[in-house]
Design an enzyme around this catalytic site. Structure first.
Site, mmCIF file in Angstrom:
data_model
loop_
_atom_site.group_PDB
_atom_site.id
_atom_site.type_symbol
_atom_site.label_atom_id
_atom_site.label_comp_id
_atom_site.label_asym_id
_atom_site.label_seq_id
_atom_site.Cartn_x
_atom_site.Cartn_y
_atom_site.Cartn_z
ATOM 1 N N SER A 11 0.858 -1.190 0.000
ATOM 2 C CA SER A 11 0.000 0.000 0.000
ATOM 3 C C SER A 11 0.888 1.231 0.000
ATOM 4 O O SER A 11 1.645 1.473 0.945
ATOM 5 C CB SER A 11 -0.908 0.016 1.224
ATOM 6 O OG SER A 11 -1.577 1.258 1.316
ATOM 7 N N HIS A 36 -1.410 -1.064 -4.166
ATOM 8 C CA HIS A 36 -2.685 -0.776 -3.516
ATOM 9 C C HIS A 36 -2.712 0.712 -3.171
ATOM 10 O O HIS A 36 -1.809 1.219 -2.502
ATOM 11 C CB HIS A 36 -2.791 -1.630 -2.252
ATOM 12 C CG HIS A 36 -4.093 -1.529 -1.523
ATOM 13 N ND1 HIS A 36 -5.181 -2.325 -1.822
ATOM 14 C CD2 HIS A 36 -4.477 -0.750 -0.483
ATOM 15 C CE1 HIS A 36 -6.172 -2.043 -1.007
ATOM 16 N NE2 HIS A 36 -5.771 -1.078 -0.181
ATOM 17 N N ASP A 38 -4.866 3.634 -1.394
ATOM 18 C CA ASP A 38 -5.967 3.939 -0.479
ATOM 19 C C ASP A 38 -6.472 5.353 -0.720
ATOM 20 O O ASP A 38 -5.741 6.325 -0.510
ATOM 21 C CB ASP A 38 -5.503 3.799 0.973
ATOM 22 C CG ASP A 38 -5.232 2.356 1.349
ATOM 23 O OD1 ASP A 38 -6.171 1.550 1.279
ATOM 24 O OD2 ASP A 38 -4.085 2.036 1.707
ATOM 25 N N HIS A 69 -8.532 1.383 -3.562
ATOM 26 C CA HIS A 69 -9.397 1.017 -2.437
ATOM 27 C C HIS A 69 -10.116 2.288 -2.003
ATOM 28 O O HIS A 69 -9.538 3.151 -1.339
ATOM 29 C CB HIS A 69 -8.532 0.441 -1.312
ATOM 30 C CG HIS A 69 -9.292 0.035 -0.097
ATOM 31 N ND1 HIS A 69 -8.667 -0.389 1.062
ATOM 32 C CD2 HIS A 69 -10.623 -0.032 0.164
ATOM 33 C CE1 HIS A 69 -9.578 -0.682 1.973
ATOM 34 N NE2 HIS A 69 -10.774 -0.460 1.452
ATOM 35 N N GLY A 145 -8.456 3.359 7.682
ATOM 36 C CA GLY A 145 -8.126 4.768 7.844
ATOM 37 C C GLY A 145 -6.686 5.097 8.150
ATOM 38 O O GLY A 145 -6.203 6.155 7.758
ATOM 39 N N CYS A 147 -2.409 3.609 8.957
ATOM 40 C CA CYS A 147 -1.376 2.573 8.932
ATOM 41 C C CYS A 147 -0.929 2.235 10.352
ATOM 42 O O CYS A 147 -1.197 2.974 11.296
ATOM 43 C CB CYS A 147 -0.168 3.057 8.134
ATOM 44 S SG CYS A 147 -0.484 3.421 6.410
ATOM 45 N N GLY A 148 -0.223 1.120 10.472
ATOM 46 C CA GLY A 148 0.460 0.793 11.714
ATOM 47 C C GLY A 148 -0.370 0.115 12.775
ATOM 48 O O GLY A 148 0.060 0.030 13.927
ATOM 49 N N ASP A 180 -6.316 -6.915 4.166
ATOM 50 C CA ASP A 180 -5.678 -5.592 4.208
ATOM 51 C C ASP A 180 -5.513 -5.122 5.644
ATOM 52 O O ASP A 180 -6.491 -4.841 6.331
ATOM 53 C CB ASP A 180 -6.545 -4.607 3.421
ATOM 54 C CG ASP A 180 -5.958 -3.202 3.362
ATOM 55 O OD1 ASP A 180 -4.890 -2.965 3.952
ATOM 56 O OD2 ASP A 180 -6.583 -2.334 2.725
ATOM 57 N N GLY A 181 -4.240 -5.029 6.091
ATOM 58 C CA GLY A 181 -3.964 -4.396 7.371
ATOM 59 C C GLY A 181 -3.270 -5.282 8.379
ATOM 60 O O GLY A 181 -3.643 -6.441 8.569
ATOM 61 N N ALA A 202 1.289 -1.950 4.390
ATOM 62 C CA ALA A 202 1.841 -0.601 4.226
ATOM 63 C C ALA A 202 3.063 -0.428 5.120
ATOM 64 O O ALA A 202 4.196 -0.383 4.647
ATOM 65 C CB ALA A 202 0.781 0.455 4.545
#
EC number: 5.1.3.1
Length: 228
Positions: A11, A36, A38, A69, A145, A147-148, A180-181, A202
């Site tokens: 991402s 990807h 966002d 996305h 919404g 990252c991390g 995703d995530g 990401a």
């Protein structure tokens, strides 16, 4: 897009935003399968990121497949702009869009792939009704919404549920499962084993450490350890 094992989708939201062209080229050189992107509107999620102009700039920097996305309300209004900017696939959120079937049909009529994303708290019990309309089902494994965040373990059972639904409908290969995530080596392994087709990360790719991006792609694919 031809599937060969699990596909890796960095991402670009996690990159240095002042160097997106370089980031796109680095992703391509790493052996990742797609980028990807966002898109956030500050309303569906409390963050604002990229628009069609940035997508077009990324598209000029790489030949990789671009996946948008759309974490936005009223996604229908932006489909044509995303397509013109170079999107190869557009994913809309179940929670944000009305008339989902019409939107998915319109996306495909515009000549690109279509998908639906589901936030962690959204039930997927009805997923079978949407699988025939989608090229991909995206399961958020963090809150959308930012990252991390840490991977939500309940996602693994959701992957299994969607995989079973796809098999029951005879849609293997025509509808992929994307997660995703919170993806790292550990969560990637669990997702692969549960049946995921695409992994989005990401922070994992863009944090500063001693592992280069190409090695990280291999780690998420499980190739370094002979994993599935």
């Amino acid at each position: 897009m031809k599937k060969q094992g699990v596909l890796i989708a960095p991402s670009i939201m996690g990159a240095d935003l002042a160097c997106l062209g370089d980031a796109a080229r680095n992703i391509e050189e790493s052996g990742a399968n797609l980028i990807h992107i966002d898109v956030m509107d500050g309303h569906f999620v409390p963050n604002i990121t990229f628009g069609p102009g940035i997508i077009a700039a990324i598209n000029r920097s790489t030949d990789l497949f671009l996946e948008v996305h759309a974490m936005i309300y009223t996604p229908f209004e932006f489909v044509e702009a995303f397509v013109k900017a170079g999107a190869d696939r557009i994913i809309v959120h179940f929670e944000a869009a009305e008339n989902l079937k019409e939107i998915l049909d319109y996306i495909r009529k515009c000549g690109v792939q279509a998908g639906i994303a589901f936030s962690p708290e959204t039930s997927i019990e009805f997923i079978s009704a949407f699988i025939p309309l989608c090229d991909v089902i995206l399961l958020m494994s963090v809150q959308p919404g930012f990252c991390g965040q840490k991977f939500i373990p309940d996602t693994i059972e959701k992957i299994r549920f969607v995989r079973q639904a796809i098999q029951t409908l005879g849609k293997e290969g025509s509808c992929l499962i994307e997660v995703d995530g919170g993806i790292d080596e550990e969560s990637a392994r669990a997702c692969r084993e549960a049946g995921a087709d695409i992994l989005v990360a990401a922070s994992y790719f863009f944090k500063k450490d001693s592992i280069n991006m190409k090695e990280k792609v291999l780690l998420l694919q499980g190739e370094e350890h002979g994993a599935k």
